[in-house]
Scaffold this active site. Structure first.
Site, short mmCIF file in Angstrom:
data_model
loop_
_atom_site.label_atom_id
_atom_site.label_comp_id
_atom_site.label_asym_id
_atom_site.label_seq_id
_atom_site.Cartn_x
_atom_site.Cartn_y
_atom_site.Cartn_z
NE ARG A 73 -6.71 5.03 4.70
CZ ARG A 73 -5.66 5.85 4.69
NH1 ARG A 73 -5.54 6.75 3.74
NH2 ARG A 73 -4.74 5.78 5.63
CD GLU A 102 -14.14 -4.21 -4.33
OE1 GLU A 102 -13.19 -4.78 -4.90
OE2 GLU A 102 -14.31 -2.98 -4.36
NE ARG A 134 -6.70 5.07 8.77
CZ ARG A 134 -7.88 5.37 8.25
NH1 ARG A 134 -8.44 6.52 8.55
NH2 ARG A 134 -8.47 4.53 7.43
CB SER A 143 -5.23 -1.20 15.19
OG SER A 143 -6.01 -0.34 14.39
CE LYS A 145 -7.79 -1.11 4.45
NZ LYS A 145 -6.38 -0.79 4.18
CE1 TYR A 169 -1.28 -4.79 14.54
CE2 TYR A 169 -3.68 -4.94 14.52
CZ TYR A 169 -2.50 -4.51 13.94
OH TYR A 169 -2.53 -3.80 12.76
CE LYS A 195 -7.37 -3.47 7.60
NZ LYS A 195 -6.28 -2.80 6.96
CB CYS A 230 -1.83 4.94 3.36
SG CYS A 230 -1.84 3.40 4.28
CB CYS A 244 -0.93 0.01 1.22
SG CYS A 244 -2.29 1.19 1.02
CB CYS A 261 -4.33 3.92 -0.21
SG CYS A 261 -4.78 3.74 1.54
C1 PBG Z 1 -3.15 0.40 4.82
C2 PBG Z 1 -3.69 -0.41 5.93
C3 PBG Z 1 -4.49 -0.03 7.01
C4 PBG Z 1 -4.60 -1.14 7.83
C5 PBG Z 1 -3.90 -2.17 7.22
N1 PBG Z 1 -3.36 -1.70 6.04
C6 PBG Z 1 -5.05 1.27 7.43
C7 PBG Z 1 -5.98 2.03 6.61
O1 PBG Z 1 -6.56 1.57 5.63
O2 PBG Z 1 -6.13 3.21 6.98
C8 PBG Z 1 -5.33 -1.19 9.14
C9 PBG Z 1 -4.91 -2.27 10.07
C10 PBG Z 1 -5.35 -2.12 11.47
O3 PBG Z 1 -6.15 -1.22 11.83
O4 PBG Z 1 -4.89 -2.92 12.28
N2 PBG Z 1 -4.01 0.79 3.85
#
Ligand code: PBG
Length: 326
Positions: free
Chosen positions: A217, A233, A205, A274, A195, A313, A248, A122, A120, A130
């Site tokens: 986003r 998708e 972030r 997260s 996603k 995690y 996700k 970002c 990615c 991204c």
């Molecule tokens: C990058 C990405 C993100 C996450 C994984 N890859 C963040 C986003 O899309 O802003 C989030 C993972 C997490 O919250 O643990 N695009």
């Protein structure tokens, strides 16, 4: 047959019997641990919104990986915090980029580790989006070209899987083509297919220093209201060459995981993101919930919904509990 002939509690009195009839089993084989790598030496920056998680410099990351492997977790997902960012994410497209260097270092010291590289932009763009911004929009077609180049260099560094998380259209096809042209036809793609634009990414972030500097986003990540769209998708990503598809976040999207597994014959990964992790930690710290118990229940629910792979995690902590149970 109904009561009193049928008594479902009969199967619940004995713990061995409960295990014999258990329908879902979580093992360390299911788990992937996400990690953050940053420049420097001997750096271990705590991520305040994700207790127990750090940005590691490469030297300490290698040591961390050895400890992870020792718990039985065999796979990691790598994110990078670069020294400098640019407008397009080009900084992530060379063997000298942070994640590529980390992969080379880990593979040199540890033979039995499986590395999934997030693909990615970002973390690498000054604006935090991204992809490449053209006319105030993340430009789809120039972005997938960058992502393809990033993927090839990750493959050259020794990544075992590349995992595009950008949600551009056509990126799986572009990455598959670029990998094949460069001799990596054996390298699998794990696509972040469904996603969602989610508030649950907040702590990440901070960890990846990747919050968008303007806007949000919503023009590329999915609307949390949609389920049929997730199936579209996933279907497209499979047609473009995805080997594994991902849903996700996980917890608020168990229905999507379930549908993905039911509707497609393909391995499904789920990302327990997260914010999902940090909520459990925060409530646990206050003693409002039994943190370990809730963690295991959440991971089991993601598996029960249909996930083959769980990115979390909690991976190391969960592995330690699973090891005690055996
Ligand atoms: C990058 C990405 C993100 C996450 C994984 N890859 C963040 C986003 O899309 O802003 C989030 C993972 C997490 O919250 O643990 N695009």
């Amino acid at each position: 047959m109904t009561f009193p002939i049928t008594r479902l509690r009969r199967l619940r009195y004995n713990s061995i019997l409960r295990n014999l009839v258990s329908e879902t089993t979580l093992t360390t084989n299911d788990l992937v641990m996400p990690l953050f790598v940053c420049p420097g030496e001997n750096v271990k920056n705590p991520i305040s919104s994700m207790p127990g998680n750090y940005q590691f410099s490469i030297d300490l990351l290698v040591e961390k990986c050895k400890k992870i492997i020792a718990t039985g977790v065999k796979s990691i997902l790598l994110f990078g915090i670069p020294e400098e960012k640019d407008e397009t994410g080009d900084v992530a497209c060379s063997l000298d980029s942070i994640v590529q260097k980390a992969i080379i270092a880990i593979k040199k010291e540890i033979s039995d580790i499986f590395i999934i590289a997030d693909v990615c932009n970002c973390e690498y763009t000054t604006h935090g989006h991204c992809g490449t911004i053209i006319d105030n929009d993340v430009d789809n077609d120039s972005t997938i070209e960058t992502l393809a180049r990033q993927s090839v260099t990750l493959a050259q560094a020794g990544a075992d899987v590349v995992a595009p998380s950008d949600m551009m259209d056509g990126r799986v096809q572009a990455i598959r083509r670029a990998l094949d042209e460069n001799g990596y036809e054996k390298l699998p793609i794990m696509a972040y297919s469904a996603k969602y634009a989610s508030g649950f990414y907040g702590p990440f972030r901070e960890a990846a220093e990747s919050a968008p500097k303007f806007g949000n986003r919503n023009t590329y990540q999915m609307n949390p209201a949609n389920s049929d769209e997730a199936m579209r998708e996933i279907e497209l990503d499979i047609q473009e060459g995805a080997d594994i598809v991902m849903v996700k976040p996980a917890l608020s999207y168990l229905d999507i995981i379930y549908r993905a597994k039911a509707e497609f014959n393909i391995p499904v990964a789920a990302y327990n993101v997260s914010g999902e992790f940090s909520m459990v930690k925060a409530a646990g710290e206050k003693d409002w919930i039994d943190q370990q118990r809730v963690m295991m229940e959440i991971l089991l629910s993601i598996k029960r919904a249909g996930a083959d792979i769980i990115i979390t995690y909690h991976a190391v902590e969960a592995a330690e509990i699973l090891n005690q149970q055996n």
